[in-house]
Structures are given as structure tokens and as C-alpha cells.
Design an enzyme around this catalytic site. Sequence first.
Site, PDB file in Angstrom:
ATOM      1  N   HIS A 105       0.791  -1.062   0.177  1.00  0.00           N
ATOM      2  CA  HIS A 105      -0.165   0.014   0.072  1.00  0.00           C
ATOM      3  C   HIS A 105       0.792   1.249  -0.103  1.00  0.00           C
ATOM      4  O   HIS A 105       0.266   2.382  -0.108  1.00  0.00           O
ATOM      5  CB  HIS A 105      -1.090   0.092   1.252  1.00  0.00           C
ATOM      6  CG  HIS A 105      -0.171   0.450   2.589  1.00  0.00           C
ATOM      7  ND1 HIS A 105       0.465  -0.616   3.246  1.00  0.00           N
ATOM      8  CD2 HIS A 105      -0.093   1.518   3.210  1.00  0.00           C
ATOM      9  CE1 HIS A 105       1.089   0.161   4.175  1.00  0.00           C
ATOM     10  NE2 HIS A 105       0.598   1.212   4.189  1.00  0.00           N
TER      11      HIS A 105
HETATM   12  C1  UD1 Z   1      -1.711   5.855   5.414  1.00  0.00           C
HETATM   13  C2  UD1 Z   1      -0.332   6.272   6.215  1.00  0.00           C
HETATM   14  C3  UD1 Z   1       0.524   5.351   5.804  1.00  0.00           C
HETATM   15  C4  UD1 Z   1       0.073   4.052   6.793  1.00  0.00           C
HETATM   16  C5  UD1 Z   1      -1.369   3.673   6.137  1.00  0.00           C
HETATM   17  C6  UD1 Z   1      -1.532   2.358   6.926  1.00  0.00           C
HETATM   18  C7  UD1 Z   1       0.041   8.817   5.759  1.00  0.00           C
HETATM   19  C8  UD1 Z   1       0.738   9.676   4.860  1.00  0.00           C
HETATM   20  N1  UD1 Z   1       0.064   7.634   5.081  1.00  0.00           N
HETATM   21  O1  UD1 Z   1      -1.697   5.497   4.230  1.00  0.00           O
HETATM   22  O2  UD1 Z   1       1.933   5.718   6.693  1.00  0.00           O
HETATM   23  O3  UD1 Z   1       0.797   2.846   6.445  1.00  0.00           O
HETATM   24  O4  UD1 Z   1      -2.124   4.727   5.994  1.00  0.00           O
HETATM   25  O5  UD1 Z   1      -2.844   1.756   6.263  1.00  0.00           O
HETATM   26  O6  UD1 Z   1      -0.637   9.289   6.632  1.00  0.00           O
HETATM   27  N2  UD1 Z   1      -8.960   4.712   1.445  1.00  0.00           N
HETATM   28  C9  UD1 Z   1     -10.346   4.253   1.452  1.00  0.00           C
HETATM   29  N3  UD1 Z   1     -10.733   3.956   2.683  1.00  0.00           N
HETATM   30  C10 UD1 Z   1     -10.299   4.588   3.879  1.00  0.00           C
HETATM   31  C11 UD1 Z   1      -9.029   4.925   3.724  1.00  0.00           C
HETATM   32  C12 UD1 Z   1      -8.283   5.076   2.510  1.00  0.00           C
HETATM   33  O7  UD1 Z   1     -10.773   4.064   0.541  1.00  0.00           O
HETATM   34  O8  UD1 Z   1     -10.795   4.142   4.926  1.00  0.00           O
HETATM   35  C13 UD1 Z   1      -8.375   4.936   0.081  1.00  0.00           C
HETATM   36  C14 UD1 Z   1      -8.739   6.410  -0.556  1.00  0.00           C
HETATM   37  O9  UD1 Z   1      -8.700   6.367  -1.865  1.00  0.00           O
HETATM   38  C15 UD1 Z   1      -7.470   7.264  -0.093  1.00  0.00           C
HETATM   39  C16 UD1 Z   1      -6.537   6.311  -0.286  1.00  0.00           C
HETATM   40  O10 UD1 Z   1      -6.853   4.933   0.304  1.00  0.00           O
HETATM   41  O11 UD1 Z   1      -7.358   8.355  -1.153  1.00  0.00           O
HETATM   42  C17 UD1 Z   1      -5.132   6.646   0.657  1.00  0.00           C
HETATM   43  O12 UD1 Z   1      -5.308   6.818   1.811  1.00  0.00           O
HETATM   44  P1  UD1 Z   1      -4.444   7.569   2.854  1.00  0.00           P
HETATM   45  O13 UD1 Z   1      -5.241   7.827   4.279  1.00  0.00           O
HETATM   46  O14 UD1 Z   1      -4.159   9.028   2.273  1.00  0.00           O
HETATM   47  O15 UD1 Z   1      -3.132   6.700   2.832  1.00  0.00           O
HETATM   48  P2  UD1 Z   1      -2.941   5.560   3.182  1.00  0.00           P
HETATM   49  O16 UD1 Z   1      -2.080   4.986   1.737  1.00  0.00           O
HETATM   50  O17 UD1 Z   1      -4.011   4.534   3.952  1.00  0.00           O
HETATM   51  N1  UDP Z   2      -3.598  -5.783   8.884  1.00  0.00           N
HETATM   52  C1  UDP Z   2      -5.149  -6.220   9.095  1.00  0.00           C
HETATM   53  N2  UDP Z   2      -5.712  -6.459   7.657  1.00  0.00           N
HETATM   54  C2  UDP Z   2      -5.185  -6.535   6.754  1.00  0.00           C
HETATM   55  C3  UDP Z   2      -3.798  -5.882   6.534  1.00  0.00           C
HETATM   56  C4  UDP Z   2      -3.347  -5.490   7.741  1.00  0.00           C
HETATM   57  O1  UDP Z   2      -5.540  -6.359  10.275  1.00  0.00           O
HETATM   58  O2  UDP Z   2      -5.858  -6.931   5.745  1.00  0.00           O
HETATM   59  C5  UDP Z   2      -2.962  -5.166  10.076  1.00  0.00           C
HETATM   60  C6  UDP Z   2      -1.759  -5.814  10.305  1.00  0.00           C
HETATM   61  O3  UDP Z   2      -1.707  -6.992  10.907  1.00  0.00           O
HETATM   62  C7  UDP Z   2      -1.036  -4.658  10.773  1.00  0.00           C
HETATM   63  C8  UDP Z   2      -1.500  -3.346  10.299  1.00  0.00           C
HETATM   64  O4  UDP Z   2      -2.808  -3.922   9.952  1.00  0.00           O
HETATM   65  O5  UDP Z   2      -1.218  -4.520  12.555  1.00  0.00           O
HETATM   66  C9  UDP Z   2      -0.614  -2.657   9.452  1.00  0.00           C
HETATM   67  O6  UDP Z   2      -1.318  -1.917   8.891  1.00  0.00           O
HETATM   68  P1  UDP Z   2      -0.940  -1.358   7.302  1.00  0.00           P
HETATM   69  O7  UDP Z   2      -0.165  -2.345   6.597  1.00  0.00           O
HETATM   70  O8  UDP Z   2      -1.788  -0.677   6.452  1.00  0.00           O
HETATM   71  O9  UDP Z   2       0.150  -0.053   7.859  1.00  0.00           O
HETATM   72  P2  UDP Z   2       1.744   0.035   8.212  1.00  0.00           P
HETATM   73  O10 UDP Z   2       2.040  -0.658   9.480  1.00  0.00           O
HETATM   74  O11 UDP Z   2       2.607   0.235   7.052  1.00  0.00           O
HETATM   75  O12 UDP Z   2       1.764   1.689   8.754  1.00  0.00           O
END
Ligand code: UD1
Ligand code: UDP
Length: 365
Positions: free
Chosen positions: A203
Site C-alpha cells: 500500500h
Molecule cells: C496511510 C499512511 C501510511 C500508513 C497507512 C496504513 C500517511 C501519509 N500515510 O496511508 O503511513 O502506512 O495509512 O494503512 O498518513 N481509502 C479508502 N478508505 C479508507 C482509507 C483510505 O478508500 O478508509 C483510500 C482512498 O482512496 C485514499 C487512499 O486509500 O485516497 C489513501 O488513503 P490515505 O489515508 O491517504 O493513505 P494510506 O495509503 O492509507
Molecule cells: N492488517 C489487518 N488486515 C489487513 C492487513 C493488515 O488487520 O488486511 C493489520 C496488520 O496486522 C498490522 C496493520 O494492519 O497490524 C498494518 O497496517 P498497514 O500495513 O496498513 O500500515 P503500516 O504498518 O505500514 O503503517
Amino acid sequence: MKIATIFGTRPEIIKLSTLIPQLDMEFDQVLIHTGQHYSYKMDKIFFDELKLRDCDYTLNIGSGTHAQQTGKMLIELEKVLLLEKPDLVMVQGDTNSTLAGALAASKLHIPVAHVEAGCRSFDKQMPEEINRILVDNISDYLFTPDENSYKNLTCLECFPSDKVYLVGNTSVDACLRTKQLNNQEYLKSYNLEKRRYILFTLHRQENTAVDRLKEIIMALNMISGRIKVLFPAHLRTRKVILENKIEISDNIILTDPLGYNEFMGLLVNSKFIMTDSGGIQEEAAVLNVPCLILRDNTEWMYYVEMGKNMLVGTNYDKIVKVVTDLLENDSKFVEIEKIKISINQGATESIVAILKKELSNIKTI
Ligand code: UD1
Ligand code: UDP
């Protein structure tokens, strides 16, 4: 004493899930959810599963560019902090919610505690690296998860050592608690057998750029000819796949994001995991599952240094080569499984104990 705990994404909810109930017992705690993650499977599912109480404030900020998202959070968080007047703001990790929480608080002269401080990938192309550096520099209590992060702050960046605590990571506490629930029930719904499939997640912003994502998925398609792949796709990744009609092989089981218990159950029974997640690298090591990191660097170097996790990068040939070598040499798995690592448990209790002591000092001054 009043603590405002600010968070907004899936990993923050999971990693704060052991801390929130403890802080509720010891302090007057206000829970503030920025709403950065909002879809049921990225947010509410974890409150239900981990039995977390409702938030006191949900700001519904949602998605946007970094500036839009962080700016809106700052505006809304300031209002809540002015109203609630907490003695301390607690943030976790490295997301835009972490940055906005710490920045809003520090501008109001509210002390900030940063959980998972000091992590560095030394790669400023990652938005998370910028967030980590900024948050650490405006925090008053820096709770580091391992020796590398402790040294990054105290040796490399010359933070005063009385602000920096080596406590371990609350994610380990959450993971070990959930490990007890693990069973093979979850495998049945996907027709999988223990150790006969791999798990895949992706992601990161840099890995979901269309060309990079296409290259990684091409490698995955190739690998899936040899072993089943379960791919619970983050919603960011799913969107790019659908919008660009990126082809996914029939041997890959593509699902929505999974709940934490289900994900842990599928991780612990997998042959190995391929991921660019930060949190999963540590969970894989704790659960003794080999982890191939689809990045060129990581802020979780300890597990790489120990030989538990491998930095593989994102190049098609490299990914296919590393996976093929592994699948053809079962002895490599045995070797990786045998490597002993030290796992710092009890971060949750340590953080609460430190805050109790430090905040009672502030009160008596
Ligand atoms: C964010 C964090 C990243 C973290 C990740 C965990 C920042 C800069 N990035 O990235 O460090 O590892 O969360 O998962 O803060 N979206 C949905 N529904 C949701 C959330 C997101 O559809 O509930 C989609 C939307 O299209 C959105 C995209 O995901 O534009 C990205 O979401 P965003 O919160 O901006 O960044 P993440 O990639 O989730
Ligand atoms: N995780 C989850 N379901 C999923 C993928 C990840 O519950 O389908 C959990 C995973 O076990 C971990 C956390 O989400 O605890 C990690 O989140 P993510 O990879 O989105 O973010 P990051 O750790 O890179 O910030």
C-alpha cells in the site's frame, strides 16, 4: 491529569489498542479520531474486534492530498484541544494524523508523547519519514520500540537522553495477545492449507504508482503459478488496480482488507509474507514467519540484520528470483525459523508507568 490520544488509521488503532484501555484506567483520556481512515474494513472493524470504546471526537477528515488532509486535521484538532485543554497529547507512528496531532498540540504548548519514536528508513521520499522526523522533533516524551530507534535519536540526532525511553513496541503486545486466538479456521474460507500459500500486502505511496504496481503484480502473477497467494488489498491499492485494469492472475485470491484476528490467523499459518507494510514486518518476526520486504529500505532494520526478514525491493526479476530460490530450498525456511531474535514485550505497561511518574511530577511543580 488529562491525556488526549489522537489517531486516524488502521495501524494506529491496532497499535494503540493495548494502550487505550490502560490509559483510561489511569488518566482522564479523550480519544480523538481524525477520520483519515473511515471505510468499515480500515477502521470500525478494529474497534469491534479489539473491543475498543467509542471515540469522544471523530473529525471525519477523510482522504485528500497531504496538504489538504494534514491542513484540515490541524484546523479541527486545534478546536478540540482548545476545548479539552489536555495536559498531554499522545500520538503513535508516522501518518499524517500523527503529524497533525503532534503539531496542533505543540503549537498550543501542550506536551507531546510519541509512541514508536526514532524509527528511520533514511529515505525522505517516503511521506512517513518526513512525518517521523518532524513529530520526534516536537515531542517531549519519545517512546522508542527498539535499540536502533533509540540510537537514532540519542546518538545520530543528539536528542537529550532524558526525553528518550526504550520501551519496545505496543504492536508486539497486541500481536502476542491476538496470537492466542489464532487457529486454522480462517484458512477454510479461502480453501488454503497451512504453509501452502503466501500472504501479500502492498500500500505504500511509492509502490502504488501505476508502473511500479504493475511490475510488482507481474512478479506476483508469475509466483502464483507455483504457490497460492492471498492478497488482502488495501483500498488505495485496490483503487489503482481497478482504475488501471491491472491484470491479476486467477491463482491470486484478491480480497478486501481483513480484520486483525483473521489477518493474524492467516499470517501465522502462511509459508511466508511479501509486504511493504511497516507493522507487518514486526508481526511476521514475532510470529516467526519469514517476511520479504518489497522496499529498498526499512525503518525495522533489526529483523533484517538478524536474517529474519529480507529486503527484496520492487524489481520484477529480483522478486521472482528470491521467491523461486526460497521455494526450491525448504532448508532456507528451517534456517530462518531457527534464528532467535529478542522481542521487547510490555511496552504498554512501561509507557503507562513512565507517564504516571512524569505527569505526577508536572502536577506537583
Ligand atoms: C496511510 C499512511 C501510511 C500508513 C497507512 C496504513 C500517511 C501519509 N500515510 O496511508 O503511513 O502506512 O495509512 O494503512 O498518513 N481509502 C479508502 N478508505 C479508507 C482509507 C483510505 O478508500 O478508509 C483510500 C482512498 O482512496 C485514499 C487512499 O486509500 O485516497 C489513501 O488513503 P490515505 O489515508 O491517504 O493513505 P494510506 O495509503 O492509507
Ligand atoms: N492488517 C489487518 N488486515 C489487513 C492487513 C493488515 O488487520 O488486511 C493489520 C496488520 O496486522 C498490522 C496493520 O494492519 O497490524 C498494518 O497496517 P498497514 O500495513 O496498513 O500500515 P503500516 O504498518 O505500514 O503503517
